[in-house]
Design a protein around this motif. Structure first.
Motif, PDB file in Angstrom:
ATOM      1  N   SER A   1     113.392 -27.607  70.612  1.00 62.22           N
ATOM      2  CA  SER A   1     113.950 -26.791  71.689  1.00 62.22           C
ATOM      3  C   SER A   1     114.210 -25.350  71.251  1.00 62.22           C
ATOM      4  N   THR A   2     113.702 -24.963  70.096  1.00 61.08           N
ATOM      5  CA  THR A   2     113.912 -23.613  69.575  1.00 61.08           C
ATOM      6  C   THR A   2     112.783 -22.694  70.024  1.00 61.08           C
ATOM      7  N   THR A   3     113.148 -21.510  70.448  1.00 54.58           N
ATOM      8  CA  THR A   3     112.155 -20.490  70.801  1.00 54.58           C
ATOM      9  C   THR A   3     111.832 -19.660  69.571  1.00 54.58           C
ATOM     10  N   PHE A   4     110.557 -19.632  69.199  1.00 57.89           N
ATOM     11  CA  PHE A   4     110.089 -18.846  68.069  1.00 57.89           C
ATOM     12  C   PHE A   4     109.327 -17.632  68.587  1.00 57.89           C
ATOM     13  N   VAL A   5     109.585 -16.488  68.006  1.00 59.50           N
ATOM     14  CA  VAL A   5     108.800 -15.281  68.280  1.00 59.50           C
ATOM     15  C   VAL A   5     108.008 -14.976  67.017  1.00 59.50           C
ATOM     16  N   VAL A   6     106.695 -15.247  67.079  1.00 55.42           N
ATOM     17  CA  VAL A   6     105.810 -15.038  65.935  1.00 55.42           C
ATOM     18  C   VAL A   6     105.286 -13.609  66.032  1.00 55.42           C
TER      19      VAL A   6
ATOM     20  N   PHE B   1     112.704 -15.388  64.563  1.00 56.48           N
ATOM     21  CA  PHE B   1     111.517 -14.625  64.221  1.00 56.48           C
ATOM     22  C   PHE B   1     110.691 -15.385  63.183  1.00 56.48           C
ATOM     23  N   VAL B   2     109.372 -15.316  63.343  1.00 53.42           N
ATOM     24  CA  VAL B   2     108.441 -15.929  62.395  1.00 53.42           C
ATOM     25  C   VAL B   2     107.407 -14.879  62.029  1.00 53.42           C
TER      26      VAL B   2
ATOM     27  N   GLU C   1     116.300   3.925  61.920  1.00 56.78           N
ATOM     28  CA  GLU C   1     115.886   5.291  62.257  1.00 56.78           C
ATOM     29  C   GLU C   1     116.143   5.630  63.713  1.00 56.78           C
ATOM     30  N   THR C   2     115.988   4.661  64.588  1.00 67.86           N
ATOM     31  CA  THR C   2     116.148   4.926  66.025  1.00 67.86           C
ATOM     32  C   THR C   2     117.552   4.641  66.535  1.00 67.86           C
ATOM     33  N   GLY C   3     118.411   4.086  65.688  1.00 67.42           N
ATOM     34  CA  GLY C   3     119.766   3.779  66.120  1.00 67.42           C
ATOM     35  C   GLY C   3     119.883   2.521  66.952  1.00 67.42           C
ATOM     36  N   VAL C   4     118.860   1.684  66.939  1.00 65.41           N
ATOM     37  CA  VAL C   4     118.897   0.425  67.683  1.00 65.41           C
ATOM     38  C   VAL C   4     119.513  -0.654  66.791  1.00 65.41           C
ATOM     39  N   PRO C   5     120.540  -1.371  67.227  1.00 68.61           N
ATOM     40  CA  PRO C   5     121.144  -2.414  66.374  1.00 68.61           C
ATOM     41  C   PRO C   5     120.144  -3.526  66.058  1.00 68.61           C
ATOM     42  N   TRP C   6     120.056  -3.889  64.785  1.00 64.97           N
ATOM     43  CA  TRP C   6     119.202  -5.011  64.405  1.00 64.97           C
ATOM     44  C   TRP C   6     119.893  -6.303  64.809  1.00 64.97           C
ATOM     45  N   PRO C   7     119.212  -7.186  65.534  1.00 63.51           N
ATOM     46  CA  PRO C   7     119.908  -8.371  66.071  1.00 63.51           C
ATOM     47  C   PRO C   7     120.302  -9.393  65.030  1.00 63.51           C
ATOM     48  N   GLY C   8     119.801  -9.322  63.824  1.00 61.60           N
ATOM     49  CA  GLY C   8     120.210 -10.266  62.784  1.00 61.60           C
ATOM     50  C   GLY C   8     119.763 -11.678  63.043  1.00 61.60           C
ATOM     51  N   ARG C   9     118.527 -11.853  63.470  1.00 63.41           N
ATOM     52  CA  ARG C   9     118.025 -13.191  63.793  1.00 63.41           C
ATOM     53  C   ARG C   9     117.718 -13.984  62.517  1.00 63.41           C
ATOM     54  N   ARG C  10     117.623 -15.306  62.674  1.00 60.39           N
ATOM     55  CA  ARG C  10     117.053 -16.129  61.614  1.00 60.39           C
ATOM     56  C   ARG C  10     115.569 -15.798  61.499  1.00 60.39           C
ATOM     57  N   VAL C  11     115.064 -15.867  60.271  1.00 62.32           N
ATOM     58  CA  VAL C  11     113.672 -15.505  60.013  1.00 62.32           C
ATOM     59  C   VAL C  11     113.010 -16.632  59.235  1.00 62.32           C
ATOM     60  N   VAL C  12     111.808 -17.014  59.670  1.00 58.93           N
ATOM     61  CA  VAL C  12     111.005 -18.022  58.982  1.00 58.93           C
ATOM     62  C   VAL C  12     109.754 -17.338  58.443  1.00 58.93           C
ATOM     63  N   ASP C  13     109.498 -17.547  57.151  1.00 64.76           N
ATOM     64  CA  ASP C  13     108.325 -16.955  56.501  1.00 64.76           C
ATOM     65  C   ASP C  13     107.289 -18.059  56.297  1.00 64.76           C
ATOM     66  N   THR C  14     106.181 -18.006  57.062  1.00 70.25           N
ATOM     67  CA  THR C  14     105.163 -19.046  56.928  1.00 70.25           C
ATOM     68  C   THR C  14     104.469 -18.991  55.575  1.00 70.25           C
ATOM     69  N   ALA C  15     104.416 -17.824  54.953  1.00 72.98           N
ATOM     70  CA  ALA C  15     103.804 -17.740  53.624  1.00 72.98           C
ATOM     71  C   ALA C  15     104.646 -18.497  52.601  1.00 72.98           C
ATOM     72  N   ARG C  16     105.967 -18.340  52.676  1.00 75.91           N
ATOM     73  CA  ARG C  16     106.845 -19.054  51.742  1.00 75.91           C
ATOM     74  C   ARG C  16     106.766 -20.559  51.961  1.00 75.91           C
TER      75      ARG C  16
END
Length: 606
Positions: free
Chosen positions: A35-40, A121-122, A139-154
């Protein structure tokens, strides 16, 4: 609210009773992968490092959930600089293609909004892509959302063998997993291929019991199947701050730890890589995990220290033997001398420390002997019986009170100077030792100068530590508060340096009634002797660290919380800073104490 009763059932009657059934919440079950949405996501850039001036030229992303593709995002980005020829050949993106493309200032907010607030994020080689996105946000002043990140290479390096594919490049993995899109160094095509690689990897992970996002982001192939099979021990852990105790089949404590989120931390022992060999041994022996929920993270830290000292767990190394710490003591007798002791007594002596090793304490003792003409013999000297002087008297390093050459009144001047250095004014010792270091350096005796510097550092660390601790332990009662991110408050009641009560105030509730109730129900203490009358050095330092954190407020203070104006804290910080910066301290001819400090008295710190 808590009164810090640290006796667990196991510590009271020697065996851990069976834990009662607990109905877990949905939050404690983890986030199911299905049920998790991944943004690759995949990026094309002008180079390999944003810090070196490289910029994003294309963003491509695919949103998937439950194996279904929900949407795609693709746009070229004007980098504001030329595309290097070799990058244009590799990606096919030229300067002409980027004419009229939107800038990153316009693209980034739109991309983050399209990704959604809860997506994971993937990316293949995620540090590269996430590094560019985070740099663009700054650089643009946009807050980084601090999402969980999955590295497919790792993940691929841990799940795919060399027999299956020679390397873990995206092109190799896409061919191995039968991706429907061939990577071609364009952002959207590479993201589409990464989706197929992700699904292939998740299929393998599901076969070994990885079913949640929390387990996915902490997965490591170094975790043995035996460890992974014990992950059910974390199922009943609450998602709250507290202390956890691993126990063996006989109920004996194996390891005590603390966390702001007990469930997440305990689960990592069974799902994440643990580089410490003894921790893998401990997990193999563990049959249960006890949880002690605490009102605040500070209370959890203090409970951990006290439980480690009480239970002496086999696999804890730090904080297990506070009685082994070493103090440097100036004795209270007719002709005082220095002595290394492990116990502070109410005998009129002056103490500094403690140190965790005898070697550091011996270095501090040597520094005092260099700076002051104290006797170094160990027998107690009598005012009537005379003995022969030792070689130190002939060298001018001792006034020889043993043979009557120095009277009790003359010797008391040296002892009072040492006592002052221990408790209030360290400047005379610093000036003498600094002059000694500079003289050795001028003679190019650099090894001797470095040894003298280390002796001075040991003295300053011991003196500054006890002065800082004594400043708090001399306060009969202190009540402090810190605002939490959710709008609530953390409260702490401290008596003579000991945490005697802690409470968490919910958001929107006035903290005053909770503070009054906390003080009224807090543990009563009877101060003992020495600079640590009610708590160990580590506990007092944990409390001090919490009190000194920006945002902590003093609500009530009984007595005075102050440090000596000419104490050892300033010279110690300066010497430590010089050492960290690889600067030779004895080459700096400036005085260690600045002239802007008050001429006398005490400096208020709270």
């Amino acid at each position: 609210m808590s009164q810090l009763d640290l006796r667990t059932p196991a510590s009271r009657d020697g065996a851990a009773p069976p834990a009662p059934p607990v109905q877990g919440t949905f939050d404690e079950l983890g986030t199911p992968l299905r049920s998790t949405t991944f943004v690759v996501v995949d990026l094309e850039t002008t180079g390999g490092s944003p810090a070196a001036g490289s910029r994003i030229t294309e963003i491509g992303a695919v949103k998937v959930c439950g194996g279904q593709r929900l949407g795609e995002f693709q746009t070229l980005v004007d980098p504001g600089c030329p595309v290097p020829p070799f990058v244009a050949v590799l990606t096919g993106i030229t300067d002409a293609m980027l004419l009229g493309a939107p800038t990153i200032e316009a693209v980034l907010p739109a991309f983050l909004e399209w990704a959604g607030p809860d997506a994971v994020f993937v990316a293949h080689n995620a540090p590269f892509d996430m590094g560019f996105l985070q740099h663009a946000c700054r650089e643009t002043g946009v807050p980084w959302p601090g999402r969980r990140v999955v590295d497919t290479a790792r993940l691929a390096r841990q799940l795919v063998t060399r027999d299956e594919t020679p390397n873990c490049k995206l092109s190799s993995l896409a061919a191995f997993f039968g991706a429907t899109t061939t990577p071609n160094h364009r952002a959207l095509a590479d993201a589409q291929a990464t989706v197929d690689v992700l699904h292939g990897l998740l299929e393998r992970l599901g076969g070994i019991g990885v079913h949640s996002v929390e387990e996915l982001v902490t997965y490591s192939a170094r975790v043995t199947p035996q460890q992974r099979r014990k992950r059910h021990l974390a199922d009943r852990m609450p998602t709250a701050p507290g202390v956890y105790v691993f126990r063996d089949a006989q109920g004996r404590a194996l390891y005590v730890g603390t966390s702001r989120n007990l469930r997440a931390r305990v689960r990592t022992y069974f799902t994440a890589s643990e580089p410490r060999r003894r921790m893998r041994e401990m997990v193999a022996l563990a049959t249960s995990v006890d949880a002690i929920v605490c009102a605040t993270p500070l209370e959890a830290e203090v409970r951990e220290l006290r439980l480690i000292a009480e239970l002496r767990p086999r696999y804890n190394r730090r904080s297990k033997h506070p009685e082994r710490q070493v103090w440097l003591k100036l004795t209270d007798e007719a002709f005082p001398r220095l002595s290394l002791v492990r116990q502070v007594r109410d005998d009129g002596g002056a103490y500094i420390g403690p140190w965790s090793s005898s070697q550091s304490a011996e270095q501090a003792m040597a520094a005092v002997h260099e700076a002051f003409r104290l006797r170094q013999c160990t027998p107690r000297l009598s005012l009537r019986v005379r003995t022969s002087a030792c070689a130190l008297a002939g060298m001018g390093r001792c006034g020889a009170p043993c043979d009557g050459s120095e009277t009790r009144e003359d010797y008391a001047v040296h002892a009072d100077a040492v006592r002052q250095a221990f408790t209030a004014d360290v400047r005379p010792a610093v000036e003498l030792l600094e002059a000694r270091i500079c003289a050795l350096a001028a003679q190019e005796r650099f090894e001797d100068a470095a040894a003298a510097r280390d002796r001075l550092a040991a003295l300053l660390r011991g003196a500054s530590r006890v002065q800082r601790l004594r400043a708090l332990t001399s306060v009969p009662q202190l009540l402090a508060a810190r605002a939490r991110d959710d709008g609530g408050w953390e409260l702490a009641a401290v008596r003579h340096g000991r945490l005697v009560g802690a409470a968490a105030v919910p958001p929107g509730v006035h903290p005053r009634p909770h503070a009054d109730a906390l003080v009224a129900t807090a543990e009563q203490v009877e101060p003992g002797p020495g600079p640590l009358p009610c708590a160990g050095a580590e506990e007092v330092e944990r409390v001090l660290a919490w009190l000194e954190t920006p945002g902590t407020r003093l609500v009530e203070l009984e007595g005075t919380w102050a440090s000596p104006a000419f104490g050892a804290g300033g010279p110690r910080r300066r010497l430590d800073a010089a050492t960290e910066a690889d600067v030779v301290p004895f080459a700096d001819r400036r005085p260690l104490l600045t002239s802007s400090r008050p001429a006398a008295g005490w400096e208020r710190v709270g």
